[in-house]
Design a protein around this motif. Structure first.
Motif, PDB file in Angstrom:
ATOM      1  N   CYS A  30      -7.469  12.223  10.254  1.00  0.00           N
ATOM      2  CA  CYS A  30      -7.348  13.621   9.828  1.00  0.00           C
ATOM      3  C   CYS A  30      -8.192  13.891   8.578  1.00  0.00           C
ATOM      4  CB  CYS A  30      -5.878  13.957   9.575  1.00  0.00           C
ATOM      5  SG  CYS A  30      -5.589  15.666   9.092  1.00  0.00           S
ATOM      6  N   LEU A  31      -8.103  13.000   7.599  1.00  0.00           N
ATOM      7  CA  LEU A  31      -8.862  13.178   6.362  1.00  0.00           C
ATOM      8  C   LEU A  31     -10.362  13.072   6.605  1.00  0.00           C
ATOM      9  CD1 LEU A  31      -6.640  11.172   3.876  1.00  0.00           C
ATOM     10  CD2 LEU A  31      -6.979  13.639   3.924  1.00  0.00           C
ATOM     11  N   LEU A  32     -10.779  12.126   7.436  1.00  0.00           N
ATOM     12  CA  LEU A  32     -12.199  11.972   7.733  1.00  0.00           C
ATOM     13  C   LEU A  32     -12.740  13.182   8.493  1.00  0.00           C
ATOM     14  CD1 LEU A  32     -12.248   8.193   8.663  1.00  0.00           C
ATOM     15  CD2 LEU A  32     -13.254   9.245   6.623  1.00  0.00           C
ATOM     16  N   ALA A  33     -11.965  13.705   9.432  1.00  0.00           N
ATOM     17  CA  ALA A  33     -12.388  14.892  10.173  1.00  0.00           C
ATOM     18  C   ALA A  33     -12.498  16.099   9.239  1.00  0.00           C
ATOM     19  CB  ALA A  33     -11.412  15.182  11.315  1.00  0.00           C
ATOM     20  N   ALA A  34     -11.513  16.261   8.359  1.00  0.00           N
ATOM     21  CA  ALA A  34     -11.542  17.382   7.410  1.00  0.00           C
ATOM     22  C   ALA A  34     -12.721  17.251   6.452  1.00  0.00           C
ATOM     23  CB  ALA A  34     -10.230  17.447   6.634  1.00  0.00           C
ATOM     24  N   ALA A  35     -12.994  16.025   5.996  1.00  0.00           N
ATOM     25  CA  ALA A  35     -14.128  15.800   5.092  1.00  0.00           C
ATOM     26  C   ALA A  35     -15.440  16.099   5.804  1.00  0.00           C
ATOM     27  CB  ALA A  35     -14.112  14.365   4.573  1.00  0.00           C
ATOM     28  N   GLY A  36     -15.535  15.756   7.065  1.00  0.00           N
ATOM     29  CA  GLY A  36     -16.742  16.070   7.838  1.00  0.00           C
ATOM     30  C   GLY A  36     -16.941  17.561   7.993  1.00  0.00           C
ATOM     31  N   ARG A  37     -15.863  18.286   8.294  1.00  0.00           N
ATOM     32  CA  ARG A  37     -15.961  19.746   8.417  1.00  0.00           C
ATOM     33  C   ARG A  37     -16.348  20.385   7.087  1.00  0.00           C
ATOM     34  NH1 ARG A  37     -11.362  18.696  11.466  1.00  0.00           N
ATOM     35  NH2 ARG A  37      -9.991  19.401   9.802  1.00  0.00           N
ATOM     36  N   ILE A  63       0.854  -1.191   0.000  1.00  0.00           N
ATOM     37  CA  ILE A  63       0.000   0.000   0.000  1.00  0.00           C
ATOM     38  C   ILE A  63       0.883   1.231   0.000  1.00  0.00           C
ATOM     39  CG2 ILE A  63      -1.749   1.296   1.275  1.00  0.00           C
ATOM     40  CD1 ILE A  63      -2.766  -1.399   2.364  1.00  0.00           C
ATOM     41  N   ARG A  64       0.620   2.118  -0.968  1.00  0.00           N
ATOM     42  CA  ARG A  64       1.442   3.322  -1.140  1.00  0.00           C
ATOM     43  C   ARG A  64       0.608   4.562  -0.837  1.00  0.00           C
ATOM     44  NH1 ARG A  64       6.102   2.804  -4.520  1.00  0.00           N
ATOM     45  NH2 ARG A  64       5.694   4.969  -5.047  1.00  0.00           N
ATOM     46  N   LEU A  65       1.237   5.525  -0.196  1.00  0.00           N
ATOM     47  CA  LEU A  65       0.560   6.752   0.195  1.00  0.00           C
ATOM     48  C   LEU A  65      -0.070   7.456  -0.997  1.00  0.00           C
ATOM     49  CD1 LEU A  65      -0.177   8.856   2.329  1.00  0.00           C
ATOM     50  CD2 LEU A  65       2.074   9.888   1.958  1.00  0.00           C
ATOM     51  N   GLU A  66       0.647   7.544  -2.104  1.00  0.00           N
ATOM     52  CA  GLU A  66       0.106   8.264  -3.262  1.00  0.00           C
ATOM     53  C   GLU A  66      -1.135   7.585  -3.831  1.00  0.00           C
ATOM     54  OE1 GLU A  66       3.923   6.147  -4.720  1.00  0.00           O
ATOM     55  OE2 GLU A  66       3.242   7.162  -2.915  1.00  0.00           O
ATOM     56  N   ASP A  67      -1.201   6.250  -3.748  1.00  0.00           N
ATOM     57  CA  ASP A  67      -2.393   5.536  -4.212  1.00  0.00           C
ATOM     58  C   ASP A  67      -3.584   5.803  -3.292  1.00  0.00           C
ATOM     59  OD1 ASP A  67      -0.959   4.433  -6.345  1.00  0.00           O
ATOM     60  OD2 ASP A  67      -0.452   2.617  -5.222  1.00  0.00           O
ATOM     61  N   VAL A  68      -3.323   5.821  -1.987  1.00  0.00           N
ATOM     62  CA  VAL A  68      -4.384   6.106  -1.014  1.00  0.00           C
ATOM     63  C   VAL A  68      -4.904   7.530  -1.208  1.00  0.00           C
ATOM     64  CG1 VAL A  68      -4.872   6.406   1.453  1.00  0.00           C
ATOM     65  CG2 VAL A  68      -3.537   4.425   0.673  1.00  0.00           C
ATOM     66  N   LEU A  69      -4.001   8.479  -1.342  1.00  0.00           N
ATOM     67  CA  LEU A  69      -4.420   9.871  -1.518  1.00  0.00           C
ATOM     68  C   LEU A  69      -5.186  10.062  -2.824  1.00  0.00           C
ATOM     69  CD1 LEU A  69      -1.280  11.753  -0.187  1.00  0.00           C
ATOM     70  CD2 LEU A  69      -3.498  11.445   0.964  1.00  0.00           C
ATOM     71  N   HIS A  70      -4.748   9.384  -3.882  1.00  0.00           N
ATOM     72  CA  HIS A  70      -5.470   9.457  -5.156  1.00  0.00           C
ATOM     73  C   HIS A  70      -6.883   8.902  -4.983  1.00  0.00           C
ATOM     74  CE1 HIS A  70      -6.698   9.037  -9.291  1.00  0.00           C
ATOM     75  NE2 HIS A  70      -6.910   7.751  -9.059  1.00  0.00           N
ATOM     76  N   ALA A  71      -6.996   7.751  -4.332  1.00  0.00           N
ATOM     77  CA  ALA A  71      -8.313   7.137  -4.144  1.00  0.00           C
ATOM     78  C   ALA A  71      -9.242   8.046  -3.355  1.00  0.00           C
ATOM     79  CB  ALA A  71      -8.164   5.793  -3.437  1.00  0.00           C
ATOM     80  N   LEU A  72      -8.707   8.726  -2.366  1.00  0.00           N
ATOM     81  CA  LEU A  72      -9.534   9.582  -1.518  1.00  0.00           C
ATOM     82  C   LEU A  72      -9.726  10.982  -2.081  1.00  0.00           C
ATOM     83  CD1 LEU A  72      -8.175   8.470   1.950  1.00  0.00           C
ATOM     84  CD2 LEU A  72     -10.272   7.750   0.792  1.00  0.00           C
ATOM     85  N   SER A  73      -9.142  11.263  -3.241  1.00  0.00           N
ATOM     86  CA  SER A  73      -9.278  12.599  -3.833  1.00  0.00           C
ATOM     87  C   SER A  73     -10.612  12.799  -4.550  1.00  0.00           C
ATOM     88  CB  SER A  73      -8.128  12.878  -4.807  1.00  0.00           C
ATOM     89  OG  SER A  73      -8.252  12.062  -5.966  1.00  0.00           O
TER      90      SER A  73
END
Length: 121
Positions: A106-113, A23-33
Motif C-alpha cells: 500500500c505504501l509503495l503504491a501510494a508513493a508511486g502515485r 519490529i514495531r509499526l511505529e518504527d517502520v512508519l517513522h522510517a518510511l516518513s
C-alpha cells in the motif's frame, strides 16, 4: 529499541538488526516518513534483491546517507550485510508482510502515485 545480533558477517563486522518479533509499526512508519528513505525502499522493492549503498544516488552527504540507512536498518525495514568492504541492503519484505499484511504494498503504491503526481521518479 532492542536489537538482536545477527550472524557475524564476513570480516567479523556485524550490524545490529531487530529480530522479527521486535519490529514495531511505529518504527517502520517513522522510517518510511522521510522522502529519501522511502526512495531507498522503493528502489529496493523494485530491484527485489540486495543493492550496495553506492547504488543509490542521493542528494545528500555520505554521513547523511549512512544515517538514513541506519534508520531503515534499526527499524527493521532493511537488512544490511557486509560483502567484503561493501554493505548490501535488502528489503525485509517477507518479515514486514508477515507482521503488517498489505502495509508495504500500500505504501509503495501510494508513493508511486505521488511521484507521478509530483513529476518525480
Amino acid at each position: 529499541m532492542t536489537t538482536t545480533p545477527t550472524a557475524v558477517a564476513a570480516g567479523g563486522r556485524d550490524l545490529p538488526h531487530p529480530a522479527r518479533e521486535e519490529i514495531r509499526l511505529e518504527d517502520v512508519l517513522h522510517a518510511l516518513s522521510d522522502p529519501l528513505r522511502l526512495r531507498i525502499v522503493r528502489e529496493l522493492a523494485a530491484d527485489g534483491g540486495a543493492l550496495s549503498c553506492s547504488h543509490f544516488d542521493l542528494p545528500v552527504t555520505k554521513s547523511t546517507t549512512t544515517h538514513h540507512f541506519r534508520v531503515l536498518r534499526e527499524s527493521g525495514v532493511i537488512r544490511q550485510v557486509y560483502r567484503g568492504t561493501t554493505k548490501r541492503n535488502a528489503l525485509r519484505r517477507e518479515e514486514l508482510d508477515g507482521l503488517f499484511p498489505g502495509l508495504l504494498d500500500c505504501l509503495l503504491a501510494a508513493a508511486g502515485r505521488q511521484a507521478v503526481r509530483l513529476g518525480g521518479s
